[in-house]
Design an enzyme around this catalytic site. Structure first.
Site, PDB file in Angstrom:
ATOM      1  N   GLU A  48       0.845  -1.349  -0.488  1.00  0.00           N
ATOM      2  CA  GLU A  48      -0.125  -0.227   0.299  1.00  0.00           C
ATOM      3  C   GLU A  48       1.007   1.878  -0.022  1.00  0.00           C
ATOM      4  O   GLU A  48       1.317   2.100   0.842  1.00  0.00           O
ATOM      5  CB  GLU A  48      -0.724  -0.066   0.989  1.00  0.00           C
ATOM      6  CG  GLU A  48      -1.544   1.288   1.504  1.00  0.00           C
ATOM      7  CD  GLU A  48      -2.920   1.030   2.466  1.00  0.00           C
ATOM      8  OE1 GLU A  48      -2.688   1.082   3.854  1.00  0.00           O
ATOM      9  OE2 GLU A  48      -3.785   1.780   2.513  1.00  0.00           O
ATOM     10  N   LYS A  94      -2.739  -2.235  -3.194  1.00  0.00           N
ATOM     11  CA  LYS A  94      -3.631  -1.630  -2.099  1.00  0.00           C
ATOM     12  C   LYS A  94      -3.993  -0.152  -2.657  1.00  0.00           C
ATOM     13  O   LYS A  94      -1.817   1.122  -2.323  1.00  0.00           O
ATOM     14  CB  LYS A  94      -3.850  -1.484  -0.367  1.00  0.00           C
ATOM     15  CG  LYS A  94      -4.642  -1.027  -0.245  1.00  0.00           C
ATOM     16  CD  LYS A  94      -5.214  -1.492   1.693  1.00  0.00           C
ATOM     17  CE  LYS A  94      -6.150  -0.099   1.987  1.00  0.00           C
ATOM     18  NZ  LYS A  94      -7.049  -0.487   3.390  1.00  0.00           N
TER      19      LYS A  94
HETATM   20  P1  13P Z   1      -9.205   4.012   5.395  1.00  0.00           P
HETATM   21  O1  13P Z   1     -10.041   3.678   3.351  1.00  0.00           O
HETATM   22  O2  13P Z   1     -10.173   4.493   5.707  1.00  0.00           O
HETATM   23  O3  13P Z   1      -7.984   5.447   4.282  1.00  0.00           O
HETATM   24  O4  13P Z   1      -8.137   3.097   5.267  1.00  0.00           O
HETATM   25  C1  13P Z   1      -7.863   1.893   4.427  1.00  0.00           C
HETATM   26  C2  13P Z   1      -6.154   1.780   4.933  1.00  0.00           C
HETATM   27  O5  13P Z   1      -6.336   1.315   5.279  1.00  0.00           O
HETATM   28  C3  13P Z   1      -5.713   2.302   4.876  1.00  0.00           C
HETATM   29  O6  13P Z   1      -4.140   2.110   4.887  1.00  0.00           O
END
Ligand code: 13P
Length: 334
Positions: A177, A219
């Site tokens: 991510e 992600k």
């Molecule tokens: P949000 O969808 O609230 O941004 O959180 C997702 C997430 O796991 C961020 O690391």
């Protein structure tokens, strides 16, 4: 662990019409969410809240997996069933957040790097034993005057690649991510450029570290206008820019891409995902891994009566899962 097993898990995470619920807030982050609605941040409330989310009836209709926090993967339902076991029995793949959060990047004012590589191999081994089958690491890229720097992007994607290689070695699918934050008054073109540079660097680093893309999930953050930008891009523009940026940087062999919500409203997060899937002709499934956009409405209702609103809050969780599941197919009706 064979690549076939990793690939199978990755594919199940992005099965058609299903996405991930991110409930991996650290104790400090959940404190903020609880404070926003007046819930006391004590272990029993955190446990009860995660039980509410994870035991939502028929959640697996639209949810393939859930990302847990270290404390949560060690907790159980009121009846004494460990959460990870409950999930596996109910068709939800257990995931775990394994990074240790962001810290200022020395020499690069205004920028951060995610820590948590030291001792990671042993932690992954334990999480696998506790039932986790995928693991998330969040890197954060800030946009501002003269940032991000190449140094910051590289430091973060290098860490993502090292974590991803360790995950695969230990039998867990890495959910990589790199979040480009929405904070700031920059326009959508700037977000596009930064996201493009970040993803190029990320896939270069994954390649250098021999990470198998067949067993990896991305992600991603969407390509959007900064929160304080006076000229906000509309749904179609966000969908088209995000898909173009992903198509130009993400190899087609990746099993799937899920999005974070990043502070978007529930409605925007769903509308953007739906619009992307309506574009069609995509090399990978595009789905969701929302935290706030899956939870905020339910949390608000639960806070008003923790015992009395438990089931009603679960109905909202189911509804949000359904809306986002339909958006993952481009079939949300608004
Ligand atoms: P949000 O969808 O609230 O941004 O959180 C997702 C997430 O796991 C961020 O690391």
């Amino acid at each position: 662990m064979s690549i076939e097993q990793l690939a199978e898990t990755a594919q199940a995470m992005v099965a058609p019409g299903k996405g991930i619920i991110a409930i991996d807030e650290s104790t400090t982050t959940i404190a903020k969410r609880f404070a926003g609605v007046g819930i006391e941040n004590v272990e029993e409330n955190r446990r009860a809240y995660r039980e509410l989310l994870l035991t939502t009836p028929k959640l697996s209709d639209y949810i393939s997996g859930a990302i847990l926090y270290d404390e949560t993967i060690r907790q159980s339902t009121k009846a004494g069933v460990p959460f990870a076991k409950y999930m596996a029995q109910n068709g939800i793949i257990p995931g775990i957040k394994v990074d240790k959060g962001t810290h200022p990047l020395a020499g690069c004012p205004g920028e951060v790097v995610t820590e948590g590589l030291d001792g990671l191999r042993a932690r992954l081994e334990e999480y696998y034993k506790l039932g986790a089958r995928f693991a998330k690491w969040r890197a954060v890229i800030n946009i501002g005057d003269d940032i991000p720097s190449g140094t910051c992007i590289e430091a973060n994607t290098h860490a993502l690649a090292r974590y991803a290689a360790l995950c695969q070695e230990q039998g867990l699918v890495p959910m990589v991510e790199p979040e480009v934050l929405m904070d700031g008054d920059h326009d959508i073109e700037t977000c596009y450029e930064v996201t493009e540079a970040t993803l190029r660097s990320l896939f270069g680093a994954l390649y250098e570290h021999n990470v198998l893309l067949e067993g990896t999930i991305l992600k991603a953050s969407m390509v959007v206008s900064g929160k304080d930008c006076p000229d906000q891009a509309g749904v179609e523009e966000v969908a088209e820019s995000t898909v173009m940026c992903l198509k130009s940087t993400v190899p087609a062999i990746l099993p799937g891409i899920v999005f974070l919500s990043g502070g978007q409203s529930d409605r925007d997060a769903t509308a953007h995902l739906d619009a992307m899937n309506r574009l069609g002709n995509l090399p990978w499934p595009l789905s969701f891994s929302y935290g706030r956009a899956m939870q905020s409405a339910a949390l608000k209702l639960w806070s008003k009566d923790l015992a009395g609103n438990f089931a009603k809050a679960q109905e909202i969780v189911y509804e949000r899962a359904k809306e986002n599941g339909l958006a993952a197919l481009g079939k949300w009706e608004g």
